[in-house]
Design a protein around this motif. Structure first.
Motif, PDB file in Angstrom:
ATOM      1  N   SER A 120       0.822  -1.208   0.000  1.00 20.71           N
ATOM      2  CA  SER A 120       0.000   0.000   0.000  1.00 20.71           C
ATOM      3  C   SER A 120       0.858   1.260   0.000  1.00 20.71           C
ATOM      4  CB  SER A 120      -0.912   0.023   1.229  1.00 20.71           C
ATOM      5  OG  SER A 120      -0.139   0.249   2.391  1.00 20.71           O
ATOM      6  N   SER A 121       0.192   2.369  -0.258  1.00 24.87           N
ATOM      7  CA  SER A 121       0.846   3.671  -0.164  1.00 24.87           C
ATOM      8  C   SER A 121      -0.070   4.590   0.630  1.00 24.87           C
ATOM      9  CB  SER A 121       1.094   4.255  -1.557  1.00 24.87           C
ATOM     10  OG  SER A 121      -0.134   4.403  -2.233  1.00 24.87           O
ATOM     11  N   VAL A 122       0.523   5.552   1.324  1.00 22.16           N
ATOM     12  CA  VAL A 122      -0.248   6.480   2.139  1.00 22.16           C
ATOM     13  C   VAL A 122      -0.880   7.509   1.214  1.00 22.16           C
ATOM     14  CG1 VAL A 122      -0.139   8.209   3.973  1.00 22.16           C
ATOM     15  CG2 VAL A 122       1.239   6.140   4.129  1.00 22.16           C
ATOM     16  N   GLU A 123      -2.211   7.573   1.246  1.00 23.73           N
ATOM     17  CA  GLU A 123      -2.921   8.524   0.410  1.00 23.73           C
ATOM     18  C   GLU A 123      -3.083   9.856   1.130  1.00 23.73           C
ATOM     19  OE1 GLU A 123      -7.220   8.046  -0.869  1.00 23.73           O
ATOM     20  OE2 GLU A 123      -6.120   7.314  -2.618  1.00 23.73           O
ATOM     21  N   LYS A 124      -3.403   9.810   2.435  1.00 26.66           N
ATOM     22  CA  LYS A 124      -3.499  11.017   3.261  1.00 26.66           C
ATOM     23  C   LYS A 124      -2.734  10.769   4.550  1.00 26.66           C
ATOM     24  CE  LYS A 124      -7.982  12.743   1.774  1.00 26.66           C
ATOM     25  NZ  LYS A 124      -9.357  13.030   2.193  1.00 26.66           N
ATOM     26  N   LYS A 125      -1.915  11.702   4.908  1.00 24.81           N
ATOM     27  CA  LYS A 125      -1.110  11.604   6.134  1.00 24.81           C
ATOM     28  C   LYS A 125      -2.021  11.613   7.369  1.00 24.81           C
ATOM     29  CE  LYS A 125       3.037  12.219   4.221  1.00 24.81           C
ATOM     30  NZ  LYS A 125       3.782  11.036   3.976  1.00 24.81           N
ATOM     31  N   PRO A 126      -1.502  11.180   8.532  1.00 16.05           N
ATOM     32  CA  PRO A 126      -2.316  11.197   9.756  1.00 16.05           C
ATOM     33  C   PRO A 126      -2.831  12.604  10.060  1.00 16.05           C
ATOM     34  CG  PRO A 126      -0.312   9.955  10.128  1.00 16.05           C
ATOM     35  CD  PRO A 126      -0.191  10.581   8.774  1.00 16.05           C
ATOM     36  N   LYS A 127      -4.129  12.690  10.321  1.00 11.49           N
ATOM     37  CA  LYS A 127      -4.767  13.981  10.556  1.00 11.49           C
ATOM     38  C   LYS A 127      -5.734  13.867  11.716  1.00 11.49           C
ATOM     39  CE  LYS A 127      -7.536  17.455   8.231  1.00 11.49           C
ATOM     40  NZ  LYS A 127      -8.347  17.759   7.065  1.00 11.49           N
ATOM     41  N   MET A 128      -5.724  14.860  12.584  1.00 15.23           N
ATOM     42  CA  MET A 128      -6.600  14.883  13.748  1.00 15.23           C
ATOM     43  C   MET A 128      -7.940  15.511  13.358  1.00 15.23           C
ATOM     44  SD  MET A 128      -6.171  13.924  16.825  1.00 15.23           S
ATOM     45  CE  MET A 128      -7.118  13.958  18.303  1.00 15.23           C
ATOM     46  N   GLU A 129      -9.037  14.810  13.648  1.00 10.91           N
ATOM     47  CA  GLU A 129     -10.385  15.312  13.370  1.00 10.91           C
ATOM     48  C   GLU A 129     -11.242  15.075  14.603  1.00 10.91           C
ATOM     49  OE1 GLU A 129     -11.192  12.731  10.155  1.00 10.91           O
ATOM     50  OE2 GLU A 129     -10.236  14.010   8.656  1.00 10.91           O
ATOM     51  N   GLY A 130     -11.393  16.073  15.414  1.00  4.51           N
ATOM     52  CA  GLY A 130     -12.169  15.935  16.646  1.00  4.51           C
ATOM     53  C   GLY A 130     -11.480  14.986  17.613  1.00  4.51           C
ATOM     54  N   ARG A 131     -12.158  13.905  17.988  1.00  2.00           N
ATOM     55  CA  ARG A 131     -11.585  12.922  18.920  1.00  2.00           C
ATOM     56  C   ARG A 131     -10.952  11.750  18.196  1.00  2.00           C
ATOM     57  NH1 ARG A 131     -12.078  12.628  23.976  1.00  2.00           N
ATOM     58  NH2 ARG A 131     -13.146  14.197  25.184  1.00  2.00           N
ATOM     59  N   THR A 132     -10.771  11.857  16.889  1.00  2.00           N
ATOM     60  CA  THR A 132     -10.158  10.769  16.125  1.00  2.00           C
ATOM     61  C   THR A 132      -8.989  11.271  15.306  1.00  2.00           C
ATOM     62  OG1 THR A 132     -11.586  11.092  14.204  1.00  2.00           O
ATOM     63  CG2 THR A 132     -12.371   9.563  15.887  1.00  2.00           C
ATOM     64  N   MET A 133      -8.045  10.373  15.063  1.00  2.00           N
ATOM     65  CA  MET A 133      -6.926  10.647  14.174  1.00  2.00           C
ATOM     66  C   MET A 133      -6.988   9.558  13.114  1.00  2.00           C
ATOM     67  SD  MET A 133      -2.834  10.788  15.014  1.00  2.00           S
ATOM     68  CE  MET A 133      -2.946  12.112  16.179  1.00  2.00           C
ATOM     69  N   SER A 134      -6.885   9.956  11.835  1.00  2.00           N
ATOM     70  CA  SER A 134      -7.060   8.954  10.785  1.00  2.00           C
ATOM     71  C   SER A 134      -5.982   9.096   9.705  1.00  2.00           C
ATOM     72  CB  SER A 134      -8.432   9.074  10.148  1.00  2.00           C
ATOM     73  OG  SER A 134      -8.609  10.343   9.576  1.00  2.00           O
ATOM     74  N   ILE A 135      -5.779   7.987   8.997  1.00  2.00           N
ATOM     75  CA  ILE A 135      -4.832   7.927   7.881  1.00  2.00           C
ATOM     76  C   ILE A 135      -5.499   7.085   6.793  1.00  2.00           C
ATOM     77  CG2 ILE A 135      -3.648   5.884   8.764  1.00  2.00           C
ATOM     78  CD1 ILE A 135      -1.030   7.005   7.714  1.00  2.00           C
ATOM     79  N   PHE A 136      -5.285   7.458   5.531  1.00  2.00           N
ATOM     80  CA  PHE A 136      -5.847   6.724   4.410  1.00  2.00           C
ATOM     81  C   PHE A 136      -4.743   5.956   3.683  1.00  2.00           C
ATOM     82  CE2 PHE A 136      -9.356   9.549   5.061  1.00  2.00           C
ATOM     83  CZ  PHE A 136     -10.465   8.862   4.580  1.00  2.00           C
ATOM     84  N   LEU A 137      -5.005   4.687   3.417  1.00  2.00           N
ATOM     85  CA  LEU A 137      -4.068   3.843   2.673  1.00  2.00           C
ATOM     86  C   LEU A 137      -4.752   3.372   1.394  1.00  2.00           C
ATOM     87  CD1 LEU A 137      -2.793   1.606   5.611  1.00  2.00           C
ATOM     88  CD2 LEU A 137      -1.693   3.622   4.662  1.00  2.00           C
ATOM     89  N   ALA A 138      -4.002   3.412   0.288  1.00  2.00           N
ATOM     90  CA  ALA A 138      -4.516   2.950  -0.997  1.00  2.00           C
ATOM     91  C   ALA A 138      -3.656   1.802  -1.476  1.00  2.00           C
ATOM     92  CB  ALA A 138      -4.498   4.084  -2.020  1.00  2.00           C
ATOM     93  N   PRO A 139      -4.227   0.872  -2.234  1.00  2.00           N
ATOM     94  CA  PRO A 139      -3.425  -0.244  -2.756  1.00  2.00           C
ATOM     95  C   PRO A 139      -2.309   0.282  -3.662  1.00  2.00           C
ATOM     96  CG  PRO A 139      -5.757  -0.589  -3.214  1.00  2.00           C
ATOM     97  CD  PRO A 139      -5.604   0.769  -2.649  1.00  2.00           C
ATOM     98  N   ALA A 140      -1.111  -0.302  -3.533  1.00  2.00           N
ATOM     99  CA  ALA A 140       0.015   0.100  -4.384  1.00  2.00           C
ATOM    100  C   ALA A 140      -0.222  -0.403  -5.796  1.00  2.00           C
ATOM    101  CB  ALA A 140       1.312  -0.451  -3.822  1.00  2.00           C
ATOM    102  N   LYS A 141       0.199   0.386  -6.762  1.00  2.00           N
ATOM    103  CA  LYS A 141      -0.030  -0.004  -8.156  1.00  2.00           C
ATOM    104  C   LYS A 141       1.146  -0.719  -8.727  1.00  2.00           C
ATOM    105  CE  LYS A 141      -3.415   3.458  -8.933  1.00  2.00           C
ATOM    106  NZ  LYS A 141      -3.696   4.789  -8.988  1.00  2.00           N
TER     107      LYS A 141
END
Length: 141
Positions: A120-141
């Motif tokens: 996989s590759s990181v699509e969006k870096k870790p980001k704080m949104e309210g009480r959650t922190m999230s990161i998006f991963l996409a399948p590597a091509k």
């Protein structure tokens, strides 16, 4: 030919006069069965929708003090989703006093992404949104 003459010809043939290209000079019309024409258009559109690939986003939730074995289980789930071609949203939920140490828990998400870096590759870096922190991963091509 004139619009009136075309209308009469269409009526004689028991068909419809359909405006195909209104912006052309002069406008282009066809004498066809309008119901059949609409059916063909709908069928072509349906066929083109079949060929489109829909990408779904799967979500994996964790807490900041997750155990090693639980983390491995979540990583295996994410690996399965990524190999199927889905994107994965990894969410770290903070409860109560965990919010005070939210910034120090960023490494949990980075570690998660690093362990899946082979597929996989990181699509969006870790980001704080309210009480959650999230990161998006996409399948590597």
């Amino acid at each position: 030919m004139s619009a009136r003459e075309a209308q009469l010809r269409a009526a004689d043939a028991d068909l419809d006069l359909v405006l195909v290209s209104p912006n052309a000079k002069p406008p282009v019309c066809k004498i066809i069965n309008y119901g059949k024409y609409r059916y063909e258009l709908a069928r072509r559109e349906k066929e083109s929708r079949k060929k489109q690939k829909t990408i779904t986003v799967k979500e994996i939730r964790m807490s900041p003090n997750i155990g090693e074995n639980d983390l491995l289980t979540k990583i295996n789930h994410a690996r399965r989703f990524l190999t199927k071609g889905d994107k994965v949203k990894v969410v770290l939920r903070f409860r109560g006093r965990e919010m005070a140490h939210a910034r120090e828990c960023k490494h949990v998400l980075e570690n998660f992404a690093e362990r899946l870096s082979d597929i996989s590759s990181v699509e969006k870096k870790p980001k704080m949104e309210g009480r959650t922190m999230s990161i998006f991963l996409a399948p590597a091509k």
